[in-house]
Design a protein around this motif. Structure first.
Motif, PDB file in Angstrom:
ATOM      1  N   ASP A  53       0.821  -1.222   0.000  1.00  0.00           N
ATOM      2  CA  ASP A  53       0.000   0.000   0.000  1.00  0.00           C
ATOM      3  C   ASP A  53       0.847   1.261   0.000  1.00  0.00           C
ATOM      4  N   LEU A  54       2.078   1.163   0.499  1.00  0.00           N
ATOM      5  CA  LEU A  54       2.973   2.314   0.608  1.00  0.00           C
ATOM      6  C   LEU A  54       4.390   1.857   0.336  1.00  0.00           C
ATOM      7  N   VAL A  55       5.079   2.525  -0.593  1.00  0.00           N
ATOM      8  CA  VAL A  55       6.472   2.203  -0.882  1.00  0.00           C
ATOM      9  C   VAL A  55       7.288   3.481  -0.836  1.00  0.00           C
ATOM     10  N   ARG A  56       8.558   3.327  -0.546  1.00  0.00           N
ATOM     11  CA  ARG A  56       9.423   4.491  -0.450  1.00  0.00           C
ATOM     12  C   ARG A  56      10.330   4.584  -1.673  1.00  0.00           C
ATOM     13  N   ALA A  57      10.925   5.786  -1.842  1.00  0.00           N
ATOM     14  CA  ALA A  57      11.946   6.026  -2.866  1.00  0.00           C
ATOM     15  C   ALA A  57      11.479   5.656  -4.267  1.00  0.00           C
ATOM     16  N   VAL A  58      10.351   6.221  -4.679  1.00  0.00           N
ATOM     17  CA  VAL A  58       9.882   6.023  -6.054  1.00  0.00           C
ATOM     18  C   VAL A  58      10.772   6.840  -6.996  1.00  0.00           C
ATOM     19  N   PRO A  59      11.413   6.219  -7.972  1.00  0.00           N
ATOM     20  CA  PRO A  59      12.262   6.973  -8.894  1.00  0.00           C
ATOM     21  C   PRO A  59      11.457   8.008  -9.677  1.00  0.00           C
ATOM     22  N   VAL A  60      12.101   9.129  -9.976  1.00  0.00           N
ATOM     23  CA  VAL A  60      11.433  10.194 -10.727  1.00  0.00           C
ATOM     24  C   VAL A  60      10.902   9.668 -12.049  1.00  0.00           C
ATOM     25  N   ASP A  61      11.684   8.818 -12.715  1.00  0.00           N
ATOM     26  CA  ASP A  61      11.281   8.365 -14.048  1.00  0.00           C
ATOM     27  C   ASP A  61      10.167   7.312 -14.001  1.00  0.00           C
ATOM     28  N   GLN A  62       9.711   6.929 -12.792  1.00  0.00           N
ATOM     29  CA  GLN A  62       8.591   5.993 -12.696  1.00  0.00           C
ATOM     30  C   GLN A  62       7.330   6.666 -12.176  1.00  0.00           C
ATOM     31  N   THR A  63       7.343   7.986 -12.083  1.00  0.00           N
ATOM     32  CA  THR A  63       6.171   8.709 -11.592  1.00  0.00           C
ATOM     33  C   THR A  63       4.956   8.452 -12.480  1.00  0.00           C
ATOM     34  N   GLU A  64       5.145   8.571 -13.783  1.00  0.00           N
ATOM     35  CA  GLU A  64       4.022   8.373 -14.699  1.00  0.00           C
ATOM     36  C   GLU A  64       3.484   6.951 -14.614  1.00  0.00           C
ATOM     37  N   THR A  65       4.387   5.976 -14.469  1.00  0.00           N
ATOM     38  CA  THR A  65       3.959   4.584 -14.353  1.00  0.00           C
ATOM     39  C   THR A  65       3.092   4.389 -13.115  1.00  0.00           C
ATOM     40  N   VAL A  66       3.520   4.956 -12.012  1.00  0.00           N
ATOM     41  CA  VAL A  66       2.766   4.836 -10.765  1.00  0.00           C
ATOM     42  C   VAL A  66       1.384   5.469 -10.906  1.00  0.00           C
ATOM     43  N   GLU A  67       1.359   6.692 -11.423  1.00  0.00           N
ATOM     44  CA  GLU A  67       0.092   7.424 -11.495  1.00  0.00           C
ATOM     45  C   GLU A  67      -0.866   6.829 -12.527  1.00  0.00           C
ATOM     46  N   SER A  68      -0.322   6.363 -13.633  1.00  0.00           N
ATOM     47  CA  SER A  68      -1.194   5.751 -14.639  1.00  0.00           C
ATOM     48  C   SER A  68      -1.730   4.407 -14.174  1.00  0.00           C
ATOM     49  N   GLY A  69      -1.070   3.812 -13.180  1.00  0.00           N
ATOM     50  CA  GLY A  69      -1.530   2.538 -12.632  1.00  0.00           C
ATOM     51  C   GLY A  69      -2.527   2.699 -11.505  1.00  0.00           C
ATOM     52  N   GLY A  70      -2.942   3.940 -11.234  1.00  0.00           N
ATOM     53  CA  GLY A  70      -3.974   4.177 -10.236  1.00  0.00           C
ATOM     54  C   GLY A  70      -3.464   4.498  -8.853  1.00  0.00           C
ATOM     55  N   ALA A  71      -2.134   4.583  -8.680  1.00  0.00           N
ATOM     56  CA  ALA A  71      -1.557   4.944  -7.388  1.00  0.00           C
ATOM     57  C   ALA A  71      -1.137   6.410  -7.409  1.00  0.00           C
ATOM     58  N   GLY A 283      19.061  19.950  -0.375  1.00  0.00           N
ATOM     59  CA  GLY A 283      18.148  19.405   0.610  1.00  0.00           C
ATOM     60  C   GLY A 283      17.460  18.166   0.070  1.00  0.00           C
ATOM     61  N   LEU A 284      17.190  17.226   0.949  1.00  0.00           N
ATOM     62  CA  LEU A 284      16.607  15.944   0.540  1.00  0.00           C
ATOM     63  C   LEU A 284      15.091  16.039   0.380  1.00  0.00           C
ATOM     64  N   THR A 285      14.580  15.224  -0.506  1.00  0.00           N
ATOM     65  CA  THR A 285      13.145  15.112  -0.737  1.00  0.00           C
ATOM     66  C   THR A 285      12.792  13.632  -0.855  1.00  0.00           C
ATOM     67  N   ALA A 286      11.756  13.222  -0.138  1.00  0.00           N
ATOM     68  CA  ALA A 286      11.292  11.837  -0.215  1.00  0.00           C
ATOM     69  C   ALA A 286      10.174  11.730  -1.240  1.00  0.00           C
ATOM     70  N   ARG A 287      10.132  10.603  -1.929  1.00  0.00           N
ATOM     71  CA  ARG A 287       9.084  10.324  -2.911  1.00  0.00           C
ATOM     72  C   ARG A 287       8.490   8.960  -2.569  1.00  0.00           C
ATOM     73  N   TYR A 288       7.271   8.976  -2.080  1.00  0.00           N
ATOM     74  CA  TYR A 288       6.584   7.745  -1.685  1.00  0.00           C
ATOM     75  C   TYR A 288       5.514   7.393  -2.719  1.00  0.00           C
ATOM     76  N   GLY A 289       5.268   6.119  -2.875  1.00  0.00           N
ATOM     77  CA  GLY A 289       4.154   5.650  -3.680  1.00  0.00           C
ATOM     78  C   GLY A 289       3.046   5.176  -2.762  1.00  0.00           C
ATOM     79  N   LEU A 290       1.811   5.641  -2.995  1.00  0.00           N
ATOM     80  CA  LEU A 290       0.679   5.314  -2.131  1.00  0.00           C
ATOM     81  C   LEU A 290      -0.443   4.745  -2.991  1.00  0.00           C
ATOM     82  N   ALA A 291      -0.925   3.581  -2.613  1.00  0.00           N
ATOM     83  CA  ALA A 291      -2.012   2.942  -3.368  1.00  0.00           C
ATOM     84  C   ALA A 291      -3.240   3.845  -3.389  1.00  0.00           C
ATOM     85  N   GLY A 292      -3.987   3.775  -4.483  1.00  0.00           N
ATOM     86  CA  GLY A 292      -5.150   4.632  -4.631  1.00  0.00           C
ATOM     87  C   GLY A 292      -6.194   4.429  -3.556  1.00  0.00           C
ATOM     88  N   ASP A 293      -6.301   3.199  -3.026  1.00  0.00           N
ATOM     89  CA  ASP A 293      -7.294   2.914  -1.999  1.00  0.00           C
ATOM     90  C   ASP A 293      -6.676   2.811  -0.604  1.00  0.00           C
TER      91      ASP A 293
END
Length: 310
Positions: A53-71, A283-293
């Motif tokens: 349901d939650l993952v850490r360190a989503v690569p910048v180049d996978q943002t579109e993949t994550v969002e198009s997959g409903g997350a 400065g650091l920035t975190a990028r998390y992936g969060l499931a749509g539900d």
């Protein structure tokens, strides 16, 4: 604590008797399983497949993949910074002109834009916005390779020199490689070495290993721990000695008045800018992936993943 599978997973259950006014917030689930998945691609695949349901360190180049997959991708600025440690106990880094040259040699903004999606801000020292010691009027080093070459020549290295640059295997190798390429452009030929995290953490003061080391450090709400370990001349991990900085480190460590302590750290920040202890990056920035539900979850600026919402 509900269970542990060494190297694979740890499970926690919510404490129903925990006091409701906790600043940590309320639990978002009755039971949470933390799975250890080092590969970013696998984490993203698990997220999209419903295995997480939650993952850490989503690569910048996978943002579109994550969002198009409903997350969703959740971006959280952190109280932390990236830098390259530069020691003062080894030539040629004992010459402040060399340490300044290294800072002028790295185009931090180009690294941020090309590899980090533009996240983070270039910093003038270790201190971060919102933390003790940050001075908004202090400007970062400019990217100026000509100035870097001139400083190296003044320090007696017109043709540059060879060195090594080490990073932990769990850090961004592409960022470190980019930094090494920029150093090479001004004559500093840095061989990049990736080492296992345990080895990296066990060799901070070993003079036989790479003098330059890429580091990410968080949290930095209060810089005492970083300064005490890495910058103080007596620090357990230190290869740094600055007679101008040391009294400020010592005074700030025992100062009890918050305003006076913040001012001491601002003064220290100016010293550490002018007489660098590192190549200061961003400065650091975190990028998390969060499931749509997924249930509501509040990210933290210290990068701790605690399954609560506030």
């Amino acid at each position: 604590f509900a269970g542990w599978n060494r190297g694979s997973e740890i499970a926690l259950e919510a404490n129903p008797d925990y006091f409701t006014a906790s600043p940590k917030g309320r639990p978002v689930a009755v039971r949470v399983a933390y799975r250890f998945v080092p590969d970013a691609g696998t984490r993203v695949a698990d997220l999209l497949a419903g295995a997480g349901d939650l993952v850490r360190a989503v690569p910048v180049d996978q943002t579109e993949t994550v969002e198009s997959g409903g997350a969703r991708v959740v971006v959280q600025p952190l109280s932390g910074t990236a830098w390259v440690r530069v020691p003062t106990d080894e030539a040629p880094f004992d010459d402040v002109r060399v340490r300044r040259a290294l800072n002028h040699a790295v185009d931090v903004d180009a690294v941020r834009v090309a590899l980090l999606g533009g996240a983070g801000d270039r910093l003038p020292n270790f201190f971060v916005p919102g933390g003790l010691g940050f001075d908004p009027d202090l400007r970062p080093y400019t990217y100026d390779p000509d100035r870097a070459r001139a400083l190296l020549a003044e320090a007696g290295h017109p043709d540059g020199f060879a060195t090594t640059l080490e990073h932990s295997a769990d850090e961004r190798a592409d960022v470190v490689t980019a930094i090494a390429g920029m150093l090479e452009a001004v004559g500093v030929r840095a061989e990049v070495r990736s080492v296992e995290k345990a080895t990296f953490n066990g060799t901070w003061t070993d003079p036989s290993v790479a003098p330059l080391r890429f580091v990410t450090w968080r949290p930095l709400f209060d810089p005492y721990t970083l300064l005490d370990l890495l910058i103080s001349r007596s620090g357990y991990l230190s290869r740094h000695d600055n007679p101008t900085a040391q009294p400020l480190i010592d005074d700030a460590a025992v100062e009890t008045d918050p305003a006076a302590r913040a001012e001491l750290y601002r003064q220290l920040g100016r010293v550490l800018h002018d007489e660098p202890a590192a190549i200061y990056l961003y400065g650091l920035t975190a990028r998390y992936g969060l499931a749509g539900d997924a249930p509501a979850w509040t990210p933290r600026s210290d990068d701790y993943i605690i399954p609560t919402a506030r």
